[in-house]
Design a protein around this motif. Sequence first.
Motif, PDB file in Angstrom:
ATOM      1  N   GLN A  32       9.579   5.520 -16.301  1.00 52.59           N
ATOM      2  CA  GLN A  32      10.393   5.255 -15.116  1.00 52.59           C
ATOM      3  C   GLN A  32      11.112   6.550 -14.766  1.00 52.59           C
ATOM      4  O   GLN A  32      11.913   7.059 -15.548  1.00 52.59           O
ATOM      5  CB  GLN A  32      11.388   4.128 -15.401  1.00 52.59           C
ATOM      6  N   TYR A  41      13.196   4.963  -7.690  1.00 51.64           N
ATOM      7  CA  TYR A  41      12.445   4.950  -8.938  1.00 51.64           C
ATOM      8  C   TYR A  41      10.967   5.158  -8.644  1.00 51.64           C
ATOM      9  O   TYR A  41      10.395   4.510  -7.760  1.00 51.64           O
ATOM     10  CB  TYR A  41      12.615   3.625  -9.670  1.00 51.64           C
ATOM     11  N   TYR A  43       7.278   5.119 -10.731  1.00 57.26           N
ATOM     12  CA  TYR A  43       6.747   4.564 -11.969  1.00 57.26           C
ATOM     13  C   TYR A  43       5.377   5.153 -12.293  1.00 57.26           C
ATOM     14  O   TYR A  43       4.484   5.189 -11.431  1.00 57.26           O
ATOM     15  CB  TYR A  43       6.640   3.045 -11.858  1.00 57.26           C
ATOM     16  N   THR A  83       4.728   1.133  -2.256  1.00 61.59           N
ATOM     17  CA  THR A  83       4.984  -0.279  -2.014  1.00 61.59           C
ATOM     18  C   THR A  83       5.140  -0.585  -0.525  1.00 61.59           C
ATOM     19  O   THR A  83       4.917  -1.718  -0.093  1.00 61.59           O
ATOM     20  CB  THR A  83       6.248  -0.753  -2.750  1.00 61.59           C
ATOM     21  N   SER A 145       4.336  -5.983  -3.400  1.00 61.86           N
ATOM     22  CA  SER A 145       4.766  -5.894  -4.791  1.00 61.86           C
ATOM     23  C   SER A 145       3.503  -5.863  -5.645  1.00 61.86           C
ATOM     24  O   SER A 145       2.432  -6.296  -5.203  1.00 61.86           O
ATOM     25  CB  SER A 145       5.643  -7.080  -5.176  1.00 61.86           C
ATOM     26  N   PHE A 155       6.430  -4.770  -9.928  1.00 59.84           N
ATOM     27  CA  PHE A 155       7.087  -3.668  -9.223  1.00 59.84           C
ATOM     28  C   PHE A 155       7.317  -4.134  -7.796  1.00 59.84           C
ATOM     29  O   PHE A 155       6.372  -4.330  -7.034  1.00 59.84           O
ATOM     30  CB  PHE A 155       6.215  -2.414  -9.315  1.00 59.84           C
ATOM     31  N   TYR A 196      10.826  -4.372 -11.706  1.00 62.80           N
ATOM     32  CA  TYR A 196      11.201  -2.973 -11.539  1.00 62.80           C
ATOM     33  C   TYR A 196      11.249  -2.655 -10.044  1.00 62.80           C
ATOM     34  O   TYR A 196      10.219  -2.634  -9.376  1.00 62.80           O
ATOM     35  CB  TYR A 196      10.198  -2.067 -12.249  1.00 62.80           C
ATOM     36  N   ALA A 198      12.196  -0.438  -6.403  1.00 65.42           N
ATOM     37  CA  ALA A 198      12.012   0.941  -5.945  1.00 65.42           C
ATOM     38  C   ALA A 198      13.321   1.712  -5.911  1.00 65.42           C
ATOM     39  O   ALA A 198      13.316   2.942  -5.860  1.00 65.42           O
ATOM     40  CB  ALA A 198      11.370   0.953  -4.559  1.00 65.42           C
TER      41      ALA A 198
END
Length: 264
Positions: A32, A41, A43, A83, A145, A155, A196, A198
């Motif tokens: 992360q 964030y 990933y 995303t 997602s 995510f 998790y 963004a």
Amino acid sequence: MATKFGLLLMGKLPKQQIRNYSSDTNKLVFRQLFDSVSSTYTYLLADPGTRECILIDPVLEHAKRDFQLTKDLNLNLVYAVNTHMHADHITGTGSLKLLSGCKSIISSRSGAQADIFVDEGDYITFGGHQLKVLSTPGHTSGCCSFYIAEQGMAFTGDALLIRGCGRTDFQEGSPELLYHSIHTKIFTLPDETLLYPAHDYKGQTVTSVDEEKRLNPRLTKTLEEFVHIMNNLNLSYPAQIDQALPANKVCGLYDVPEDLKNGL
């Protein structure tokens, strides 16, 4: 019958991509990463057996950092994934394409360019792992997602944040649609699923379906209450939106730093 390669050339992932690797699906390389300016964030997920990896929501200013990490870990970056079309930072996807030769992925409804477009029910495969694409519009019309069932991780981009959610007052946002997306796509995942986002603006890194169903101050409300909350946030105009959206429409290649154009 179209081959997988042909499907990639046409810019669309098949509904299912199953590879006969001997990889242990319980093993996943996971990192992360953080951008302090936009509180984004990024990933990194990788299959330790095949060494294939992906990056989710990379940031332009950290493209060299993220690519260097893949090299440090002896990984092969195959996909840079967004995303949604971000409004608060320029994506690092275009820069990573130049650095690594990876393919870019985004929702077919995002309005942005990419090598591959995905939608509900598609799978993003790296090594023996698969991310299932969940269409979760509402923050923007093209939000997705990504759910990896074997690890119990999802995510959520800007759709669902830790004790919050993405704003709905620009980019075809809709509070009614966001509420529906979260309750029918994310909150129906197993309660123990780790989520998790963004972004996080308070230093938190992860939450769970159970936590957000019980504790999210917006999503525990009725639809009518949620719409009222979202329509009265009175948030300021996003600081980077005028630069970010034009760049992100072209996969972040609108404003690539000179030192990235020739690699590291």
